[in-house]
Design a protein around this motif. Structure first.
Motif, PDB file in Angstrom:
ATOM      1  N   ASP A  55     -14.243 121.995  82.059  1.00  0.00           N
ATOM      2  CA  ASP A  55     -15.573 121.730  82.609  1.00  0.00           C
ATOM      3  C   ASP A  55     -16.658 121.802  81.529  1.00  0.00           C
ATOM      4  OD1 ASP A  55     -15.406 124.484  82.315  1.00  0.00           O
ATOM      5  OD2 ASP A  55     -16.533 124.922  84.135  1.00  0.00           O
ATOM      6  N   GLN A  56     -16.324 122.317  80.348  1.00  0.00           N
ATOM      7  CA  GLN A  56     -17.254 122.292  79.215  1.00  0.00           C
ATOM      8  C   GLN A  56     -17.017 121.049  78.356  1.00  0.00           C
ATOM      9  OE1 GLN A  56     -16.016 126.031  77.584  1.00  0.00           O
ATOM     10  NE2 GLN A  56     -17.773 127.133  78.446  1.00  0.00           N
ATOM     11  N   LEU A  57     -15.757 120.610  78.305  1.00  0.00           N
ATOM     12  CA  LEU A  57     -15.400 119.471  77.459  1.00  0.00           C
ATOM     13  C   LEU A  57     -16.025 118.170  77.958  1.00  0.00           C
ATOM     14  CD1 LEU A  57     -13.740 119.138  74.917  1.00  0.00           C
ATOM     15  CD2 LEU A  57     -11.738 118.657  76.327  1.00  0.00           C
ATOM     16  N   VAL A  58     -16.090 118.001  79.268  1.00  0.00           N
ATOM     17  CA  VAL A  58     -16.647 116.768  79.839  1.00  0.00           C
ATOM     18  C   VAL A  58     -18.111 116.575  79.426  1.00  0.00           C
ATOM     19  CG1 VAL A  58     -17.239 115.574  81.982  1.00  0.00           C
ATOM     20  CG2 VAL A  58     -15.007 116.672  81.745  1.00  0.00           C
ATOM     21  N   PRO A  59     -19.014 117.567  79.669  1.00  0.00           N
ATOM     22  CA  PRO A  59     -20.404 117.352  79.250  1.00  0.00           C
ATOM     23  C   PRO A  59     -20.567 117.303  77.731  1.00  0.00           C
ATOM     24  CG  PRO A  59     -20.131 119.554  80.204  1.00  0.00           C
ATOM     25  CD  PRO A  59     -18.856 118.817  80.435  1.00  0.00           C
ATOM     26  N   LEU A  60     -19.713 118.016  76.987  1.00  0.00           N
ATOM     27  CA  LEU A  60     -19.782 117.937  75.523  1.00  0.00           C
ATOM     28  C   LEU A  60     -19.473 116.526  75.041  1.00  0.00           C
ATOM     29  CD1 LEU A  60     -18.165 121.314  74.430  1.00  0.00           C
ATOM     30  CD2 LEU A  60     -20.352 120.425  73.624  1.00  0.00           C
ATOM     31  N   ALA A  61     -18.394 115.935  75.573  1.00  0.00           N
ATOM     32  CA  ALA A  61     -18.019 114.570  75.174  1.00  0.00           C
ATOM     33  C   ALA A  61     -19.133 113.595  75.531  1.00  0.00           C
ATOM     34  CB  ALA A  61     -16.709 114.166  75.848  1.00  0.00           C
ATOM     35  N   ARG A  62     -19.685 113.728  76.731  1.00  0.00           N
ATOM     36  CA  ARG A  62     -20.755 112.823  77.173  1.00  0.00           C
ATOM     37  C   ARG A  62     -21.979 112.960  76.274  1.00  0.00           C
ATOM     38  NH1 ARG A  62     -21.381 114.465  82.375  1.00  0.00           N
ATOM     39  NH2 ARG A  62     -19.607 113.190  82.990  1.00  0.00           N
ATOM     40  N   ALA A  63     -22.377 114.197  75.984  1.00  0.00           N
ATOM     41  CA  ALA A  63     -23.557 114.425  75.144  1.00  0.00           C
ATOM     42  C   ALA A  63     -23.365 113.890  73.734  1.00  0.00           C
ATOM     43  CB  ALA A  63     -23.877 115.925  75.093  1.00  0.00           C
ATOM     44  N   LEU A  64     -22.120 113.943  73.226  1.00  0.00           N
ATOM     45  CA  LEU A  64     -21.839 113.480  71.867  1.00  0.00           C
ATOM     46  C   LEU A  64     -21.556 111.982  71.808  1.00  0.00           C
ATOM     47  CD1 LEU A  64     -19.662 116.522  70.757  1.00  0.00           C
ATOM     48  CD2 LEU A  64     -21.877 115.865  69.785  1.00  0.00           C
ATOM     49  N   GLY A  65     -21.585 111.312  72.953  1.00  0.00           N
ATOM     50  CA  GLY A  65     -21.382 109.856  72.978  1.00  0.00           C
ATOM     51  C   GLY A  65     -19.947 109.461  72.703  1.00  0.00           C
ATOM     52  N   THR A  66     -18.999 110.290  73.155  1.00  0.00           N
ATOM     53  CA  THR A  66     -17.591 109.978  72.937  1.00  0.00           C
ATOM     54  C   THR A  66     -16.829 110.235  74.227  1.00  0.00           C
ATOM     55  OG1 THR A  66     -15.715 110.318  71.440  1.00  0.00           O
ATOM     56  CG2 THR A  66     -16.985 112.283  72.042  1.00  0.00           C
ATOM     57  N   THR A  67     -15.513 110.217  74.163  1.00  0.00           N
ATOM     58  CA  THR A  67     -14.677 110.460  75.338  1.00  0.00           C
ATOM     59  C   THR A  67     -13.837 111.705  75.108  1.00  0.00           C
ATOM     60  OG1 THR A  67     -12.824 109.156  74.480  1.00  0.00           O
ATOM     61  CG2 THR A  67     -14.505 107.970  75.775  1.00  0.00           C
ATOM     62  N   ILE A  68     -13.332 112.249  76.189  1.00  0.00           N
ATOM     63  CA  ILE A  68     -12.424 113.395  76.060  1.00  0.00           C
ATOM     64  C   ILE A  68     -11.189 112.967  75.280  1.00  0.00           C
ATOM     65  CG2 ILE A  68     -10.929 114.980  77.328  1.00  0.00           C
ATOM     66  CD1 ILE A  68     -13.047 115.094  79.498  1.00  0.00           C
ATOM     67  N   ASP A  69     -10.683 111.763  75.569  1.00  0.00           N
ATOM     68  CA  ASP A  69      -9.501 111.273  74.839  1.00  0.00           C
ATOM     69  C   ASP A  69      -9.731 111.291  73.338  1.00  0.00           C
ATOM     70  OD1 ASP A  69      -8.159 110.884  77.195  1.00  0.00           O
ATOM     71  OD2 ASP A  69      -8.447 108.712  77.254  1.00  0.00           O
ATOM     72  N   ALA A  70     -10.912 110.829  72.904  1.00  0.00           N
ATOM     73  CA  ALA A  70     -11.202 110.788  71.467  1.00  0.00           C
ATOM     74  C   ALA A  70     -11.295 112.190  70.882  1.00  0.00           C
ATOM     75  CB  ALA A  70     -12.490 110.021  71.210  1.00  0.00           C
ATOM     76  N   LEU A  71     -11.796 113.143  71.666  1.00  0.00           N
ATOM     77  CA  LEU A  71     -11.903 114.520  71.169  1.00  0.00           C
ATOM     78  C   LEU A  71     -10.543 115.199  71.029  1.00  0.00           C
ATOM     79  CD1 LEU A  71     -15.015 115.960  73.065  1.00  0.00           C
ATOM     80  CD2 LEU A  71     -14.843 115.387  70.635  1.00  0.00           C
ATOM     81  N   VAL A  72      -9.611 114.877  71.939  1.00  0.00           N
ATOM     82  CA  VAL A  72      -8.324 115.590  71.925  1.00  0.00           C
ATOM     83  C   VAL A  72      -7.195 114.801  71.277  1.00  0.00           C
ATOM     84  CG1 VAL A  72      -8.943 116.900  73.988  1.00  0.00           C
ATOM     85  CG2 VAL A  72      -7.612 114.800  74.231  1.00  0.00           C
ATOM     86  N   GLU A  73      -7.459 113.548  70.869  1.00  0.00           N
ATOM     87  CA  GLU A  73      -6.407 112.740  70.256  1.00  0.00           C
ATOM     88  C   GLU A  73      -5.929 113.389  68.965  1.00  0.00           C
ATOM     89  OE1 GLU A  73      -5.760 108.071  69.198  1.00  0.00           O
ATOM     90  OE2 GLU A  73      -7.656 108.969  68.632  1.00  0.00           O
ATOM     91  N   ARG A  74      -4.622 113.475  68.826  1.00  0.00           N
ATOM     92  CA  ARG A  74      -4.044 114.077  67.622  1.00  0.00           C
ATOM     93  C   ARG A  74      -4.237 113.146  66.438  1.00  0.00           C
ATOM     94  NH1 ARG A  74      -1.763 118.680  67.834  1.00  0.00           N
ATOM     95  NH2 ARG A  74      -0.954 119.499  69.761  1.00  0.00           N
TER      96      ARG A  74
END
Length: 197
Positions: A55-74
């Protein structure tokens, strides 16, 4: 001691969050305000003193202009691309990008010689861009012929009938294709569109 895969992924995500924040020139306070977290919570997330909740990752990704997938992709360990040349008469192509890269764009190096069969110009949706590494390109663009020399670049709408040929000797270009351009120029199964009568 080796980190577990979960710890390793957690560290990658923390690093990406911090890198994206710094790249935008934002302070902890600025990003925290954009994603409705306290600056101290965000600081603990970035430094590894607090686990990242979904629930923190979703707003972080949105605020940074990216997606959760991009943040967690290896990350791929192998950053070097080893292109294999694909040849047809008069044309050798080296694909220099991975399929998933560049938002659907492909980068290719092409060597064109006089042996390339003269086909009718192609037409497809999108735009095309190339820069000439060596030699001179003879660009047929609708009813015009444009010479593009080494060190120069060309960009045009691919809804205009177009053909890229070598002029007075071999030419090497670096080209960027969108998905439509990939299908037309890299797939090998596109048929040339005949020139208008």
């Amino acid at each position: 001691m080796r980190m577990t895969q979960e710890e390793d992924l957690d560290q990658v995500v923390r690093h990406r969050i911090r890198s994206l924040r710094v790249a935008r020139g934002w302070s902890l306070d600025a990003l925290a305000a954009r994603c409705y977290l306290s600056p101290s919570t965000l600081s603990r997330i970035e430094t590894g003193h607090r686990r990242i909740a979904l629930d923190q990752l979703v707003p972080l990704a949105r605020a940074l202009g990216t997606t959760i997938d991009a943040l967690v992709e290896r990350d791929d360990d192998d950053v070097v691309i080893r292109p294999e040349p694909q040849s047809t008469p008069g044309l050798t192509t080296w694909l220099l990008s991975r399929e998933r890269d560049l938002n659907g764009l492909s980068v290719a190096k092409m060597r064109i010689t006089a042996e390339r069969p003269v086909e009718g110009p192609r037409v497809h949706p999108g735009r095309e861009w190339f820069t000439v590494l060596s030699g001179t390109v003879r660009l047929h663009l609708d009813d015009r012929v444009v010479l593009v020399h080494a060190g120069q670049a060309a960009e045009f709408s691919t809804m205009l009938p177009h053909a890229i040929l070598a002029h007075d000797g071999p030419v090497e270009i670096l080209s960027i294709f969108d998905r439509d351009g990939q299908r037309a120029h890299l797939a090998g199964d596109a048929r040339p569109t005949p020139p208008p009568a």
